[in-house]
Structure formats: structure tokens, C-alpha cells
Scaffold this motif. Structure first.
Motif, PDB file in Angstrom:
ATOM      1  N   ASP A  32     -18.618 -13.064 -44.687  1.00 31.66           N
ATOM      2  CA  ASP A  32     -17.917 -11.902 -44.136  1.00 31.66           C
ATOM      3  C   ASP A  32     -17.137 -11.160 -45.221  1.00 31.66           C
ATOM      4  O   ASP A  32     -17.237  -9.934 -45.344  1.00 31.66           O
ATOM      5  N   ILE A  33     -16.378 -11.883 -46.017  1.00 28.10           N
ATOM      6  CA  ILE A  33     -15.572 -11.241 -47.063  1.00 28.10           C
ATOM      7  C   ILE A  33     -16.467 -10.628 -48.131  1.00 28.10           C
ATOM      8  O   ILE A  33     -16.235  -9.492 -48.575  1.00 28.10           O
ATOM      9  N   MET A  34     -17.508 -11.356 -48.536  1.00 28.28           N
ATOM     10  CA  MET A  34     -18.395 -10.835 -49.580  1.00 28.28           C
ATOM     11  C   MET A  34     -19.043  -9.515 -49.141  1.00 28.28           C
ATOM     12  O   MET A  34     -19.019  -8.528 -49.875  1.00 28.28           O
ATOM     13  N   PHE A  35     -19.586  -9.488 -47.934  1.00 36.99           N
ATOM     14  CA  PHE A  35     -20.247  -8.260 -47.481  1.00 36.99           C
ATOM     15  C   PHE A  35     -19.248  -7.163 -47.140  1.00 36.99           C
ATOM     16  O   PHE A  35     -19.561  -5.981 -47.281  1.00 36.99           O
ATOM     17  N   SER A  36     -18.048  -7.528 -46.717  1.00 42.44           N
ATOM     18  CA  SER A  36     -17.014  -6.514 -46.482  1.00 42.44           C
ATOM     19  C   SER A  36     -16.650  -5.817 -47.787  1.00 42.44           C
ATOM     20  O   SER A  36     -16.572  -4.584 -47.856  1.00 42.44           O
ATOM     21  N   GLU A  37     -16.436  -6.613 -48.824  1.00 39.06           N
ATOM     22  CA  GLU A  37     -16.117  -6.048 -50.138  1.00 39.06           C
ATOM     23  C   GLU A  37     -17.273  -5.179 -50.646  1.00 39.06           C
ATOM     24  O   GLU A  37     -17.056  -4.087 -51.171  1.00 39.06           O
ATOM     25  N   SER A  75     -17.792  -8.961 -55.532  1.00 39.75           N
ATOM     26  CA  SER A  75     -17.563  -9.274 -54.122  1.00 39.75           C
ATOM     27  C   SER A  75     -17.705 -10.769 -53.868  1.00 39.75           C
ATOM     28  O   SER A  75     -16.902 -11.365 -53.144  1.00 39.75           O
ATOM     29  N   ALA A  76     -18.729 -11.377 -54.468  1.00 35.55           N
ATOM     30  CA  ALA A  76     -18.936 -12.820 -54.321  1.00 35.55           C
ATOM     31  C   ALA A  76     -17.776 -13.593 -54.942  1.00 35.55           C
ATOM     32  O   ALA A  76     -17.324 -14.604 -54.389  1.00 35.55           O
ATOM     33  N   ASP A  77     -17.282 -13.116 -56.066  1.00 32.54           N
ATOM     34  CA  ASP A  77     -16.158 -13.776 -56.728  1.00 32.54           C
ATOM     35  C   ASP A  77     -14.898 -13.723 -55.853  1.00 32.54           C
ATOM     36  O   ASP A  77     -14.211 -14.731 -55.679  1.00 32.54           O
ATOM     37  N   VAL A  78     -14.609 -12.555 -55.302  1.00 40.57           N
ATOM     38  CA  VAL A  78     -13.438 -12.400 -54.425  1.00 40.57           C
ATOM     39  C   VAL A  78     -13.578 -13.320 -53.211  1.00 40.57           C
ATOM     40  O   VAL A  78     -12.637 -14.036 -52.845  1.00 40.57           O
ATOM     41  N   ALA A  79     -14.751 -13.325 -52.601  1.00 33.65           N
ATOM     42  CA  ALA A  79     -14.972 -14.154 -51.413  1.00 33.65           C
ATOM     43  C   ALA A  79     -14.821 -15.633 -51.743  1.00 33.65           C
ATOM     44  O   ALA A  79     -14.220 -16.387 -50.973  1.00 33.65           O
ATOM     45  N   PRO A 109     -27.150 -11.094 -58.203  1.00 32.75           N
ATOM     46  CA  PRO A 109     -27.717  -9.801 -58.610  1.00 32.75           C
ATOM     47  C   PRO A 109     -26.758  -8.645 -58.355  1.00 32.75           C
ATOM     48  O   PRO A 109     -25.843  -8.747 -57.539  1.00 32.75           O
ATOM     49  N   SER A 110     -27.000  -7.557 -59.045  1.00 33.98           N
ATOM     50  CA  SER A 110     -26.210  -6.349 -58.786  1.00 33.98           C
ATOM     51  C   SER A 110     -26.513  -5.857 -57.366  1.00 33.98           C
ATOM     52  O   SER A 110     -27.516  -6.246 -56.761  1.00 33.98           O
ATOM     53  N   GLY A 111     -25.658  -5.007 -56.870  1.00 34.41           N
ATOM     54  CA  GLY A 111     -25.873  -4.459 -55.537  1.00 34.41           C
ATOM     55  C   GLY A 111     -27.191  -3.711 -55.417  1.00 34.41           C
ATOM     56  O   GLY A 111     -27.893  -3.822 -54.409  1.00 34.41           O
ATOM     57  N   MET A 113     -27.524  -0.915 -46.358  1.00 32.71           N
ATOM     58  CA  MET A 113     -26.081  -0.805 -46.151  1.00 32.71           C
ATOM     59  C   MET A 113     -25.743  -0.639 -44.660  1.00 32.71           C
ATOM     60  O   MET A 113     -24.731  -1.168 -44.194  1.00 32.71           O
ATOM     61  N   LEU A 114     -26.582   0.053 -43.931  1.00 30.60           N
ATOM     62  CA  LEU A 114     -26.390   0.157 -42.473  1.00 30.60           C
ATOM     63  C   LEU A 114     -26.523  -1.219 -41.837  1.00 30.60           C
ATOM     64  O   LEU A 114     -25.756  -1.574 -40.928  1.00 30.60           O
ATOM     65  N   GLY A 115     -27.475  -2.013 -42.308  1.00 32.41           N
ATOM     66  CA  GLY A 115     -27.648  -3.372 -41.813  1.00 32.41           C
ATOM     67  C   GLY A 115     -26.448  -4.255 -42.136  1.00 32.41           C
ATOM     68  O   GLY A 115     -26.019  -5.063 -41.304  1.00 32.41           O
TER      69      GLY A 115
END
Length: 86
Positions: free
Chosen positions: A16-21, A31-35, A60-62, A77-79
Motif C-alpha cells: 500500500d505505501i509503496m504504490f501510494s508513493e 517508493s520501495a525504500d520508503v515502504a 526497476p524504474s517506474g 497508473m489507473l490500475g
């Protein structure tokens, strides 16, 4: 049983946190690091933390992540946003 449920909860929080970021514009490796730091870091012993650091280096990069799922980044991104809203 309860330990397994607790780890599932942590992994869902991580996701949740990774994809939110990521959906807010932060690059996926960051994002993965923050999560990881917010959810799993304190639950892992020292050696696992070091292994996790090495694993995060190959996230991988976004753009690469999105391209592997669908060439249309907008659809991905919509998904991601639909996943977060569910």
C-alpha cells in the motif's frame, strides 16, 4: 498462525505505501525504500536488512515497471490507483 497473519498485514502495508508513493510521483525504487523503512525494517534482523538493501537496488524504474505490465503507462497508473482505492 498469528505470526503468518502479522507478516501478511505487514506485506499489505508495504504494498500500500509503496504504490501510494509511486502514484504520487515518487520513483519506484525510492517508493520501495520508503515502504520498507516504514513497515518491515524494524521487524527484520540486521542481516535481513542488509539483504533487503541489496534487493531494493534492483527494483526497476517506474517506466520499466509500467512498460512490463502494459505499454500504456496511463492504464497502469489507473490500475495502481484503483488498487489503492479498493
Amino acid at each position: 498462525g498469528t505470526a503468518g497473519v502479522l507478516w501478511m498485514k505487514r506485506m499489505l502495508q508495504f504494498t500500500d505505501i509503496m504504490f501510494s508513493e509511486f502514484s504520487e510521483g515518487r520513483e519506484l525504487p525510492r517508493s520501495a525504500d520508503v515502504a520498507y523503512r516504514e513497515t518491515l525494517h524494524d521487524c527484520h534482523p540486521y542481516i535481513i536488512r542488509k539483504i533487503a538493501t541489496a534487493i531494493r537496488l534492483v527494483v526497476p524504474s517506474g517506466n520499466v515497471f509500467c512498460a512490463r505490465l502494459d505499454p500504456d503507462t496511463r492504464k497502469v497508473m489507473l490500475g495502481v490507483r484503483a488498487f489503492l482505492d479498493a
